[in-house]
Scaffold this motif. Structure first.
Motif, PDB file in Angstrom:
ATOM      1  N   PHE A  54       0.850  -1.189   0.000  1.00 39.90           N
ATOM      2  CA  PHE A  54       0.000   0.000   0.000  1.00 39.90           C
ATOM      3  C   PHE A  54       0.890   1.244   0.000  1.00 39.90           C
ATOM      4  CE2 PHE A  54      -2.742  -3.243   1.985  1.00 39.90           C
ATOM      5  CZ  PHE A  54      -3.808  -3.193   1.092  1.00 39.90           C
ATOM      6  N   ILE A  55       0.701   2.094  -0.997  1.00 33.95           N
ATOM      7  CA  ILE A  55       1.528   3.295  -1.156  1.00 33.95           C
ATOM      8  C   ILE A  55       0.700   4.506  -0.774  1.00 33.95           C
ATOM      9  CG2 ILE A  55       2.850   4.717  -2.763  1.00 33.95           C
ATOM     10  CD1 ILE A  55       2.224   1.170  -3.775  1.00 33.95           C
ATOM     11  N   THR A  56       1.137   5.220   0.255  1.00 31.86           N
ATOM     12  CA  THR A  56       0.446   6.415   0.732  1.00 31.86           C
ATOM     13  C   THR A  56       1.364   7.629   0.606  1.00 31.86           C
ATOM     14  OG1 THR A  56       1.171   6.012   3.017  1.00 31.86           O
ATOM     15  CG2 THR A  56      -0.933   5.048   2.339  1.00 31.86           C
ATOM     16  N   GLY A  57       0.781   8.807   0.747  1.00 33.84           N
ATOM     17  CA  GLY A  57       1.569  10.029   0.628  1.00 33.84           C
ATOM     18  C   GLY A  57       1.278  10.996   1.752  1.00 33.84           C
ATOM     19  N   GLY A  58       2.256  11.855   2.032  1.00 30.35           N
ATOM     20  CA  GLY A  58       2.081  12.839   3.093  1.00 30.35           C
ATOM     21  C   GLY A  58       2.735  14.160   2.770  1.00 30.35           C
ATOM     22  N   VAL A  59       2.485  15.140   3.610  1.00 32.45           N
ATOM     23  CA  VAL A  59       3.013  16.506   3.561  1.00 32.45           C
ATOM     24  C   VAL A  59       2.324  17.303   2.451  1.00 32.45           C
ATOM     25  CG1 VAL A  59       5.048  17.997   3.471  1.00 32.45           C
ATOM     26  CG2 VAL A  59       5.231  15.705   4.465  1.00 32.45           C
ATOM     27  N   VAL A  60       2.585  16.962   1.192  1.00 29.15           N
ATOM     28  CA  VAL A  60       1.932  17.640   0.071  1.00 29.15           C
ATOM     29  C   VAL A  60       1.629  16.602  -1.011  1.00 29.15           C
ATOM     30  CG1 VAL A  60       3.008  19.899   0.463  1.00 29.15           C
ATOM     31  CG2 VAL A  60       4.121  18.234  -1.033  1.00 29.15           C
ATOM     32  N   SER A  61       0.729  16.969  -1.925  1.00 26.37           N
ATOM     33  CA  SER A  61       0.413  16.081  -3.037  1.00 26.37           C
ATOM     34  C   SER A  61       1.402  16.307  -4.174  1.00 26.37           C
ATOM     35  CB  SER A  61      -1.016  16.323  -3.514  1.00 26.37           C
ATOM     36  OG  SER A  61      -1.174  17.666  -3.931  1.00 26.37           O
ATOM     37  N   SER A  62       1.271  15.510  -5.214  1.00 29.28           N
ATOM     38  CA  SER A  62       2.084  15.624  -6.437  1.00 29.28           C
ATOM     39  C   SER A  62       3.571  15.394  -6.194  1.00 29.28           C
ATOM     40  CB  SER A  62       1.862  16.998  -7.104  1.00 29.28           C
ATOM     41  OG  SER A  62       0.508  17.176  -7.443  1.00 29.28           O
ATOM     42  N   PHE A  95       2.456  -9.759  -6.640  1.00 26.27           N
ATOM     43  CA  PHE A  95       2.365  -8.530  -5.860  1.00 26.27           C
ATOM     44  C   PHE A  95       1.239  -7.655  -6.393  1.00 26.27           C
ATOM     45  CE2 PHE A  95       6.769  -9.730  -5.043  1.00 26.27           C
ATOM     46  CZ  PHE A  95       6.889  -9.482  -3.676  1.00 26.27           C
ATOM     47  N   MET A  96       0.462  -7.103  -5.470  1.00 27.99           N
ATOM     48  CA  MET A  96      -0.556  -6.121  -5.796  1.00 27.99           C
ATOM     49  C   MET A  96      -0.130  -4.793  -5.169  1.00 27.99           C
ATOM     50  SD  MET A  96      -3.537  -6.388  -7.470  1.00 27.99           S
ATOM     51  CE  MET A  96      -4.443  -7.888  -7.059  1.00 27.99           C
ATOM     52  N   LEU A  97       0.137  -3.787  -6.015  1.00 24.69           N
ATOM     53  CA  LEU A  97       0.554  -2.477  -5.527  1.00 24.69           C
ATOM     54  C   LEU A  97      -0.649  -1.546  -5.580  1.00 24.69           C
ATOM     55  CD1 LEU A  97       3.153  -3.936  -6.771  1.00 24.69           C
ATOM     56  CD2 LEU A  97       4.160  -1.652  -6.851  1.00 24.69           C
ATOM     57  N   CYS A  98      -1.033  -0.988  -4.457  1.00 23.75           N
ATOM     58  CA  CYS A  98      -2.244  -0.164  -4.355  1.00 23.75           C
ATOM     59  C   CYS A  98      -1.872   1.228  -3.869  1.00 23.75           C
ATOM     60  CB  CYS A  98      -3.254  -0.795  -3.409  1.00 23.75           C
ATOM     61  SG  CYS A  98      -3.728  -2.480  -3.863  1.00 23.75           S
ATOM     62  N   GLU A  99      -2.059   2.199  -4.740  1.00 15.09           N
ATOM     63  CA  GLU A  99      -1.744   3.592  -4.408  1.00 15.09           C
ATOM     64  C   GLU A  99      -2.998   4.304  -3.923  1.00 15.09           C
ATOM     65  OE1 GLU A  99      -0.626   7.808  -6.638  1.00 15.09           O
ATOM     66  OE2 GLU A  99      -0.498   5.911  -7.759  1.00 15.09           O
ATOM     67  N   ILE A 100      -2.885   4.989  -2.781  1.00 11.36           N
ATOM     68  CA  ILE A 100      -3.992   5.762  -2.234  1.00 11.36           C
ATOM     69  C   ILE A 100      -3.785   7.220  -2.625  1.00 11.36           C
ATOM     70  CG2 ILE A 100      -5.386   6.269  -0.193  1.00 11.36           C
ATOM     71  CD1 ILE A 100      -4.961   3.257  -0.791  1.00 11.36           C
ATOM     72  N   GLY A 101      -4.733   7.802  -3.355  1.00 14.21           N
ATOM     73  CA  GLY A 101      -4.588   9.179  -3.806  1.00 14.21           C
ATOM     74  C   GLY A 101      -4.669  10.171  -2.656  1.00 14.21           C
ATOM     75  N   GLY A 102      -4.188  11.382  -2.906  1.00 16.66           N
ATOM     76  CA  GLY A 102      -4.226  12.417  -1.874  1.00 16.66           C
ATOM     77  C   GLY A 102      -3.137  12.219  -0.834  1.00 16.66           C
ATOM     78  N   THR A 103      -3.328  12.829   0.334  1.00 18.72           N
ATOM     79  CA  THR A 103      -2.347  12.746   1.414  1.00 18.72           C
ATOM     80  C   THR A 103      -3.016  12.313   2.703  1.00 18.72           C
ATOM     81  OG1 THR A 103      -2.639  15.098   1.948  1.00 18.72           O
ATOM     82  CG2 THR A 103      -0.882  14.547   0.413  1.00 18.72           C
ATOM     83  N   VAL A 104      -2.228  11.716   3.595  1.00 17.62           N
ATOM     84  CA  VAL A 104      -2.758  11.295   4.881  1.00 17.62           C
ATOM     85  C   VAL A 104      -3.288  12.520   5.627  1.00 17.62           C
ATOM     86  CG1 VAL A 104      -0.478  11.481   5.976  1.00 17.62           C
ATOM     87  CG2 VAL A 104      -2.248  10.032   6.992  1.00 17.62           C
ATOM     88  N   GLY A 105      -4.461  12.386   6.246  1.00 20.13           N
ATOM     89  CA  GLY A 105      -5.089  13.504   6.938  1.00 20.13           C
ATOM     90  C   GLY A 105      -6.213  14.136   6.151  1.00 20.13           C
ATOM     91  N   ASP A 106      -6.265  13.893   4.829  1.00 18.20           N
ATOM     92  CA  ASP A 106      -7.382  14.408   4.031  1.00 18.20           C
ATOM     93  C   ASP A 106      -8.663  13.739   4.511  1.00 18.20           C
ATOM     94  OD1 ASP A 106      -5.514  15.780   2.577  1.00 18.20           O
ATOM     95  OD2 ASP A 106      -5.549  14.428   0.849  1.00 18.20           O
ATOM     96  N   ILE A 107      -9.692  14.532   4.769  1.00 15.60           N
ATOM     97  CA  ILE A 107     -10.916  13.971   5.333  1.00 15.60           C
ATOM     98  C   ILE A 107     -11.576  12.974   4.390  1.00 15.60           C
ATOM     99  CG2 ILE A 107     -12.368  15.887   4.492  1.00 15.60           C
ATOM    100  CD1 ILE A 107     -13.966  15.578   7.142  1.00 15.60           C
ATOM    101  N   GLU A 108     -11.512  13.253   3.078  1.00 15.46           N
ATOM    102  CA  GLU A 108     -12.171  12.351   2.135  1.00 15.46           C
ATOM    103  C   GLU A 108     -11.427  11.027   1.979  1.00 15.46           C
ATOM    104  OE1 GLU A 108      -9.956  15.441  -0.474  1.00 15.46           O
ATOM    105  OE2 GLU A 108     -10.965  15.343   1.473  1.00 15.46           O
TER     106      GLU A 108
END
Length: 547
Positions: free
Chosen positions: A6-14, A135-148
């Motif tokens: 599971f690939i997540t992102g933080g701080v800022v998008s893009s 392997f299944m690679l799953c990217e979660i859009g946006g950043t951690v903390g986004d309400i949606e």
């Protein structure tokens, strides 16, 4: 059963989660594993099909007709694995599915809640096809903390608990900003991002830290200590001159080894990176340069034509030349002569688009390419504009136009050379559409077969007379004008199997002038450039040598 990353992102998008996911997929393939990549987007649109390119970049279309996020283009370009409808989902689609089940009574009168009903729907999506790959690679859009995005984060937390220990890992991509005034690389934003992630029950196994330059060992150790990851699982993601450096760069940083270590896969198969070494060599060891003008309407945002830009790069790699693509707003030609702007280019490309704005400029660009014998590639609307230009200026249909821009064709205010397609055959079924239908998902979408004319330029380029390409449009060139246009030299060299729908046109007495109704850019890859883009760049190179 697949192992999940599971690939997540933080701080800022893009920051490049999609690119990191794609590069990791390519590295796992290089070690002999099979992969599939997925994107989970938190926005409430059912899919990006009705979103403006200025909002979200291009819409990437799969063979089975799904309109998806542009990151799926990265996935395909790096792994060669054709994306499917089940590889992309949004919050809007998840909530829509849940509400449809509630209306049918599937929940047997229970109160519908985010937990467990929405999260279960997400987990069901994640489980599709989990017995097909390693392997299944799953990217979660946006950043951690986004309400949606919270339902997605909760769902992947639950998913990892539902599966045996060691079957799921988490990779978190963050930003390490460099503060020039103090000369410091700051780790605090990453620490806070990881803290936010851990507060919802997810502890990252691997940190991928985006930075402008190398990360000193001191900062790596600090991140490992405060974020509770192994020091060798802190991976630097430095700025690169080409995205196709990413697999080799991430391998040098040890990303693929860190992933295998996190899963406890020992001994790790040795990677074969020959393919990516060749790609890198073709990018940086070029012999010459060609200039290509892209005359479009979304030129302020290059992501709106992301796949086209990449396909041109692939065409350059195939010919070992650098392609300098320059974006030109089609609207400037509506009231101006295109010659001053286009005279220095070796080729012209007119991409797809929707709506009337800029179309007269695209018609002028096609006319300039035809009259000056400049290589021209028209894609989707770019083909339609080339046909209208031919009808107006060569075939004596001075009032030729498109129903897309004027629905009063029945009043004979113009000749509808391009019309709204109301029915077509998809597989063994007839599809019907009306002008007043919903906009989302109602176009001719996905892969369709076309038959090419023997001896035509496109048949030579493809080296076959049967092709299958991806479509995304609701207007078509009218076949009834074929004889009139072919009598003037515009050959209908590709048709649908039933002969009703023009798929490709080309000028008979032109060095290289091709219009296609489909989107060839969607199937191009750095290690397998699309034939049309490969030959288009070759034609541009020949033009450059004549200048």
């Amino acid at each position: 059963m697949a192992r999940y990353i599971f690939i997540t992102g933080g701080v800022v998008s893009s920051l490049g989660k999609g690119l990191a996911s794609a590069a990791l997929g390519a590295l796992l393939q290089a070690r002999g594993f099979t992969v599939r990549l997925r994107k989970l987007d938190p926005y409430l649109n059912v899919d990006p099909g009705t979103m403006s390119p200025f909002e979200h970049g291009e819409v990437f279309v799969t063979d089975d007709g799904a309109e998806t996020d542009l990151d799926l283009g990265h996935y395909e370009r790096f792994t060669g694995v054709a994306a499917r409808r089940t590889d992309s989902v949004s919050s809007g689609r998840i909530y829509s599915n849940v509400l449809e089940k509630e209306r049918r009574g599937d929940y047997l009168g229970k109160t519908i809640q985010v937990i467990p009903h929405v999260t279960n729907e997400i987990k069901d999506f994640l489980s599709i096809g989990d017995d097909e790959v390693d392997f299944m690679l799953c990217e979660i859009g946006g950043t951690v903390g986004d309400i949606e995005g919270l339902p997605f984060f909760e769902a992947i937390r639950q998913f990892s608990q539902d599966h045996p220990r060691g079957q799921c890992i988490f990779m978190h991509l963050t930003l390490l900003p460099y503060i020039a005034a103090s000369g410091e690389l700051k780790t605090k934003p990453t620490q806070h991002s990881v803290k936010e992630l851990r507060s919802i029950g997810i502890a990252p196994d691997i940190l991928v830290c985006r930075s402008e330059g190398p990360i000193p060992q001191k900062e790596r150790d600090k991140l490992a200590l405060f974020c509770n990851v192994r020091p060798d699982a802190v991976i630097a993601a430095q700025d690169l001159s080409s995205i196709y450096e990413a697999p080799l760069a991430y391998h040098r940083e040890g990303l693929d080894q860190a992933v295998l270590d996190a899963f406890g896969i020992q001994p790790a198969p040795k990677p074969d990176l020959t393919k990516w070494e060749d790609v890198s060599d073709r990018i940086f060891n070029t012999d010459g340069e060609v200039r290509v003008a892209i005359v479009g309407k979304y030129t302020q945002l290059e992501d709106a034509y992301k796949s086209i830009a990449e396909a041109l790069t692939h065409g350059g790699m195939a010919n070992r030349v650098k392609v300098r693509a320059e974006w030109i707003d089609a609207e400037i030609f509506d009231s101006a002569d295109p010659a001053p702007s286009l005279s220095g280019f070796h080729a012209i490309l007119v991409p797809g688009g929707f709506g009337e704005r800029g179309t007269e400029g695209k018609i002028k660009a096609a006319q300039y390419a035809r009259e000056h014998k400049i290589p021209y590639l028209g894609i989707c609307l770019g083909m339609q504009m080339a046909v209208i230009e031919a009808a107006r200026n060569v075939a004596d249909l001075s009032d030729a136009g498109s129903e897309e821009f004027d629905h009063e064709a029945g009043q004979k205010r113009f000749t509808p050379v391009v019309y709204h397609l109301k029915e077509w055959i998809q597989g063994a079924h007839k599809v019907e559409r009306r002008v007043e239908d919903d906009k989302g998902g109602t176009m001719r979408l996905g892969a369709y077969v076309a038959h090419l004319k023997e001896g035509s330029k496109v048949a030579q380029i493809y080296a076959t007379t049967r092709i299958e390409e991806r479509h995304r449009h609701r207007y078509e060139v009218d076949i009834k004008y074929r004889d009139k246009l072919e009598g003037k030299g515009l050959i209908f060299s590709g048709l649908s199997p039933d002969g009703r729908l023009p798929e490709i046109v080309e000028w008979k007495d032109h060095p290289w002038f091709i219009g296609v109704q489909f989107h060839p850019e969607l199937k191009s890859k750095p290690f397998d450039p699309h034939p049309l883009f490969r030959d288009f760049v070759r034609a541009a190179l020949e033009t450059s040598r004549l200048v």
